[in-house]
Scaffold this motif. Structure first.
Motif, PDB file in Angstrom:
ATOM      1  N   ALA A 103      16.174 -41.836  -8.497  1.00 32.57           N
ATOM      2  CA  ALA A 103      16.741 -41.046  -9.600  1.00 32.57           C
ATOM      3  C   ALA A 103      15.635 -40.402 -10.421  1.00 32.57           C
ATOM      4  N   VAL A 121      24.740 -34.757 -16.172  1.00 37.34           N
ATOM      5  CA  VAL A 121      24.431 -35.958 -15.391  1.00 37.34           C
ATOM      6  C   VAL A 121      25.710 -36.415 -14.707  1.00 37.34           C
ATOM      7  N   LYS A 155      20.216 -34.549 -14.948  1.00 42.00           N
ATOM      8  CA  LYS A 155      19.813 -35.289 -13.749  1.00 42.00           C
ATOM      9  C   LYS A 155      19.233 -34.308 -12.737  1.00 42.00           C
ATOM     10  N   GLY A 158      19.246 -38.291  -7.839  1.00 39.70           N
ATOM     11  CA  GLY A 158      19.715 -39.654  -8.014  1.00 39.70           C
ATOM     12  C   GLY A 158      21.050 -39.900  -7.350  1.00 39.70           C
ATOM     13  N   THR A 164      20.287 -44.114 -12.052  1.00 43.87           N
ATOM     14  CA  THR A 164      20.483 -42.869 -12.797  1.00 43.87           C
ATOM     15  C   THR A 164      20.666 -43.160 -14.280  1.00 43.87           C
TER      16      THR A 164
END
Length: 196
Positions: A103, A121, A155, A158, A164
């Motif tokens: 991640a 994310v 993000k 991941g 994450t």
């Protein structure tokens, strides 16, 4: 050196929260929220952001964790705003890209006085432990709004939900550490407007 601290207590019909924060701490924490994974994430945030953080929260977990998570975010954001004080000499901006195994998460902060969250994310798994993963964005939105920070969390890579989430909280911690540092080269408040 004077330590910048914020202490907040908040009681509603849904939650009772007591929180103290020292932006100039060493990473010590004492966390008790009734939500194991959130305790783990807040402890990691304190350690990696070099914040001293105490959180004692009691909420209506028999319903679900939503009120508790959101209200801890409100109280944490309020404590950050209190600890920042007059913002003289404040670095203001901070960012971090943090890996946690596969991640990778980027967080960028502007302590602008304008509370907004831009959160990108995706965590496919619905829960980690007893904590709903959709509540991470609720938590950070409450932090951003109540501290007056512009907060971007994205993000970059991941697959594992735990990795994450951990990268999210650690990248936030490192970005906050950078943004809240006092810089002797900055005279007054770091804004052409003369205020934040």
């Amino acid at each position: 050196m004077t330590h910048r601290k914020g202490e907040v207590e908040r009681t509603t019909k849904e939650t009772r929260i007591r929180l103290s924060l020292d932006l100039d701490g060493s990473g010590e924490s004492e966390i008790s929220t009734g939500i194991g994974f959130l305790d783990h994430m807040l402890s990691a945030m304190a350690r990696h952001g070099r914040l001293d953080l105490m959180v004692e929260a009691r909420g209506d977990l028999e319903i679900d964790p939503h009120h508790t998570v959101e209200d801890i975010g409100i109280v944490l954001g309020t404590a950050i705003a209190k600890a920042l004080g007059d913002k003289i000499g404040l670095s203001r901006y901070g960012s971090a890209i943090v890996p946690m195994d596969e991640a990778l998460v980027l967080t960028a902060i502007d302590l602008s006085g304008r509370g907004i969250l831009c959160y990108d994310v995706e965590i496919v798994q619905e829960k980690i432990g007893t904590l709903d993963t959709v509540l991470f964005s609720e938590f950070f939105e409450s932090v951003a709004r109540n501290s007056g920070m512009t907060l971007h969390i994205r993000k970059l890579a991941g697959e594992d939900p735990h990795h994450t989430a951990e990268a999210v909280f650690k990248s936030f911690a490192k970005a906050l550490e950078a943004a809240t540092r006092i810089n002797d080269r900055i005279k007054g408040v770091p804004s052409t407007k003369g205020m934040l």
